[in-house]
Design a protein around this motif. Structure first.
Motif, PDB file in Angstrom:
ATOM      1  N   LYS A 153      50.055  55.758  61.477  1.00 34.31           N
ATOM      2  CA  LYS A 153      50.077  57.080  62.110  1.00 34.31           C
ATOM      3  C   LYS A 153      49.299  58.044  61.223  1.00 34.31           C
ATOM      4  CE  LYS A 153      53.610  59.914  61.862  1.00 34.31           C
ATOM      5  NZ  LYS A 153      54.914  60.541  61.992  1.00 34.31           N
ATOM      6  N   ASN A 154      48.404  58.804  61.843  1.00 37.05           N
ATOM      7  CA  ASN A 154      47.653  59.835  61.126  1.00 37.05           C
ATOM      8  C   ASN A 154      48.615  60.951  60.751  1.00 37.05           C
ATOM      9  OD1 ASN A 154      46.112  62.200  60.542  1.00 37.05           O
ATOM     10  ND2 ASN A 154      44.346  61.249  61.540  1.00 37.05           N
ATOM     11  N   LEU A 155      48.707  61.274  59.470  1.00 40.07           N
ATOM     12  CA  LEU A 155      49.666  62.283  59.020  1.00 40.07           C
ATOM     13  C   LEU A 155      49.275  63.699  59.435  1.00 40.07           C
ATOM     14  CD1 LEU A 155      50.608  61.036  55.462  1.00 40.07           C
ATOM     15  CD2 LEU A 155      51.979  60.975  57.538  1.00 40.07           C
ATOM     16  N   LEU A 156      48.025  63.930  59.744  1.00 37.50           N
ATOM     17  CA  LEU A 156      47.592  65.273  60.109  1.00 37.50           C
ATOM     18  C   LEU A 156      47.680  65.522  61.612  1.00 37.50           C
ATOM     19  CD1 LEU A 156      44.480  65.571  57.785  1.00 37.50           C
ATOM     20  CD2 LEU A 156      46.817  66.357  57.372  1.00 37.50           C
ATOM     21  N   THR A 157      47.507  64.475  62.415  1.00 36.07           N
ATOM     22  CA  THR A 157      47.501  64.661  63.866  1.00 36.07           C
ATOM     23  C   THR A 157      48.598  63.895  64.579  1.00 36.07           C
ATOM     24  OG1 THR A 157      46.016  62.804  64.222  1.00 36.07           O
ATOM     25  CG2 THR A 157      44.994  64.961  63.819  1.00 36.07           C
ATOM     26  N   ASN A 158      49.301  63.018  63.873  1.00 35.33           N
ATOM     27  CA  ASN A 158      50.321  62.126  64.455  1.00 35.33           C
ATOM     28  C   ASN A 158      49.728  61.089  65.398  1.00 35.33           C
ATOM     29  OD1 ASN A 158      52.701  62.708  63.188  1.00 35.33           O
ATOM     30  ND2 ASN A 158      53.274  64.324  64.607  1.00 35.33           N
ATOM     31  N   ALA A 159      48.410  60.977  65.448  1.00 31.72           N
ATOM     32  CA  ALA A 159      47.766  60.002  66.334  1.00 31.72           C
ATOM     33  C   ALA A 159      48.033  58.589  65.814  1.00 31.72           C
ATOM     34  CB  ALA A 159      46.268  60.263  66.400  1.00 31.72           C
ATOM     35  N   PRO A 160      48.466  57.688  66.703  1.00 29.41           N
ATOM     36  CA  PRO A 160      48.696  56.311  66.262  1.00 29.41           C
ATOM     37  C   PRO A 160      47.384  55.543  66.128  1.00 29.41           C
ATOM     38  CG  PRO A 160      49.161  56.508  68.590  1.00 29.41           C
ATOM     39  CD  PRO A 160      48.792  57.881  68.103  1.00 29.41           C
ATOM     40  N   LEU A 161      47.397  54.507  65.311  1.00 25.56           N
ATOM     41  CA  LEU A 161      46.218  53.666  65.128  1.00 25.56           C
ATOM     42  C   LEU A 161      46.684  52.267  64.773  1.00 25.56           C
ATOM     43  CD1 LEU A 161      43.091  53.401  64.766  1.00 25.56           C
ATOM     44  CD2 LEU A 161      43.467  53.906  62.349  1.00 25.56           C
ATOM     45  N   GLU A 162      46.079  51.274  65.409  1.00 22.09           N
ATOM     46  CA  GLU A 162      46.326  49.884  65.018  1.00 22.09           C
ATOM     47  C   GLU A 162      44.992  49.296  64.617  1.00 22.09           C
ATOM     48  OE1 GLU A 162      50.116  48.743  67.858  1.00 22.09           O
ATOM     49  OE2 GLU A 162      48.520  47.286  67.548  1.00 22.09           O
ATOM     50  N   ASN A 163      45.007  48.556  63.518  1.00 25.87           N
ATOM     51  CA  ASN A 163      43.770  47.968  63.045  1.00 25.87           C
ATOM     52  C   ASN A 163      44.096  46.708  62.255  1.00 25.87           C
ATOM     53  OD1 ASN A 163      41.026  47.790  62.722  1.00 25.87           O
ATOM     54  ND2 ASN A 163      40.817  49.915  62.032  1.00 25.87           N
ATOM     55  N   VAL A 164      43.114  45.819  62.160  1.00 25.11           N
ATOM     56  CA  VAL A 164      43.282  44.573  61.408  1.00 25.11           C
ATOM     57  C   VAL A 164      42.342  44.617  60.206  1.00 25.11           C
ATOM     58  CG1 VAL A 164      43.069  42.068  61.481  1.00 25.11           C
ATOM     59  CG2 VAL A 164      43.871  43.313  63.501  1.00 25.11           C
ATOM     60  N   PHE A 165      42.897  44.246  59.034  1.00 25.43           N
ATOM     61  CA  PHE A 165      42.110  44.247  57.800  1.00 25.43           C
ATOM     62  C   PHE A 165      42.240  42.894  57.122  1.00 25.43           C
ATOM     63  CE2 PHE A 165      43.599  48.589  58.537  1.00 25.43           C
ATOM     64  CZ  PHE A 165      42.406  49.278  58.519  1.00 25.43           C
ATOM     65  N   ARG A 166      41.228  42.549  56.351  1.00 28.78           N
ATOM     66  CA  ARG A 166      41.293  41.335  55.535  1.00 28.78           C
ATOM     67  C   ARG A 166      42.100  41.642  54.276  1.00 28.78           C
ATOM     68  NH1 ARG A 166      35.237  40.935  55.454  1.00 28.78           N
ATOM     69  NH2 ARG A 166      35.757  41.556  53.355  1.00 28.78           N
ATOM     70  N   GLY A 167      42.659  40.621  53.678  1.00 25.58           N
ATOM     71  CA  GLY A 167      43.512  40.808  52.501  1.00 25.58           C
ATOM     72  C   GLY A 167      42.812  41.436  51.326  1.00 25.58           C
ATOM     73  N   ASP A 168      41.462  41.268  51.243  1.00 20.83           N
ATOM     74  CA  ASP A 168      40.748  41.847  50.097  1.00 20.83           C
ATOM     75  C   ASP A 168      40.093  43.192  50.407  1.00 20.83           C
ATOM     76  OD1 ASP A 168      38.915  40.729  51.785  1.00 20.83           O
ATOM     77  OD2 ASP A 168      37.796  39.655  50.234  1.00 20.83           O
ATOM     78  N   ASP A 169      40.293  43.744  51.629  1.00 18.91           N
ATOM     79  CA  ASP A 169      39.838  45.111  51.923  1.00 18.91           C
ATOM     80  C   ASP A 169      40.619  46.066  51.033  1.00 18.91           C
ATOM     81  OD1 ASP A 169      38.068  44.267  53.840  1.00 18.91           O
ATOM     82  OD2 ASP A 169      39.410  44.665  55.531  1.00 18.91           O
TER      83      ASP A 169
END
Length: 191
Positions: free
Chosen positions: A42-58
């Motif tokens: 969740k964006n702390l400034l706008t409360n907009a939700p976000l889902e994303n996938v990252f690699r373990g070394d990102d």
């Protein structure tokens, strides 16, 4: 900077130069193929939700937010105004208040959370006590099992009053303790 594999739920990280809190983390993969991390944020400034996938070394910058004890002062539609002990006022937008709105009471103590010098939200104590302003009386003989009923709680802003589930023995005007993390009844507060 921390790799994704070291980020935990509740951490605040920078994504595209915006602060996000990690609300949920699901791990997929194996040591042979590498792990991926699917985060609900969740964006702390706008409360907009976000889902994303990252690699373990990102890698991500982890942010530690400043907090300060404040008391709730008043509602100046659409802003909630809090004051610290040095009489500095902080305004927080309604959409950033989250479930804290349900428990506001004049003079209530909580913690303001700051990002980049601006108050962005408040954190409540884990348990608080509130008076039941309305609940149906218990019906005699209807006491077996784990039966619950609705109880409306006092709130500084009448339009924001809400209900929780309480046991049948809780009466109108009782003061009850609530876990603010789960919005669940804990016990009746006796004097």
């Amino acid at each position: 900077m921390k790799p994704a594999k070291e980020i935990r739920v509740g951490n605040i990280i920078m994504v595209d130069a915006k602060p996000f809190i990690v609300l949920r983390s699901d791990v997929n993969g194996s040591s042979r193929t590498g792990f991926t991390y699917k985060w609900k944020m969740k964006n702390l400034l706008t409360n907009a939700p976000l889902e994303n996938v990252f690699r373990g070394d990102d890698k991500f910058d982890v942010v530690v937010l400043d907090k300060k004890p404040v008391t709730y002062s008043y509602f100046a539609d659409p802003l909630y105004v809090f004051m610290d002990e040095e009489y500095n006022q902080y305004e927080i937008e309604e959409e950033n208040m989250g479930e804290a709105i349900n428990y506001l009471k004049d003079g209530m103590e909580c913690e303001a959370v700051f990002y980049d010098g601006k108050a962005i939200s408040v954190e409540l104590p884990i348990t608080i006590a509130r008076q039941v302003i309305y609940t149906e009386p218990a019906v005699k003989g209807n006491t077996s099992g784990n039966v619950l009923k609705e109880a409306k709680l006092e709130n500084a802003i009448e339009s924001k009053q809400f209900t929780i589930q309480v046991p049948l023995f809780v009466n109108q005007d009782d003061v009850i303790e609530i876990d603010t993390r789960t919005n669940e009844y804990k016990k009746v507060v006796r004097n």
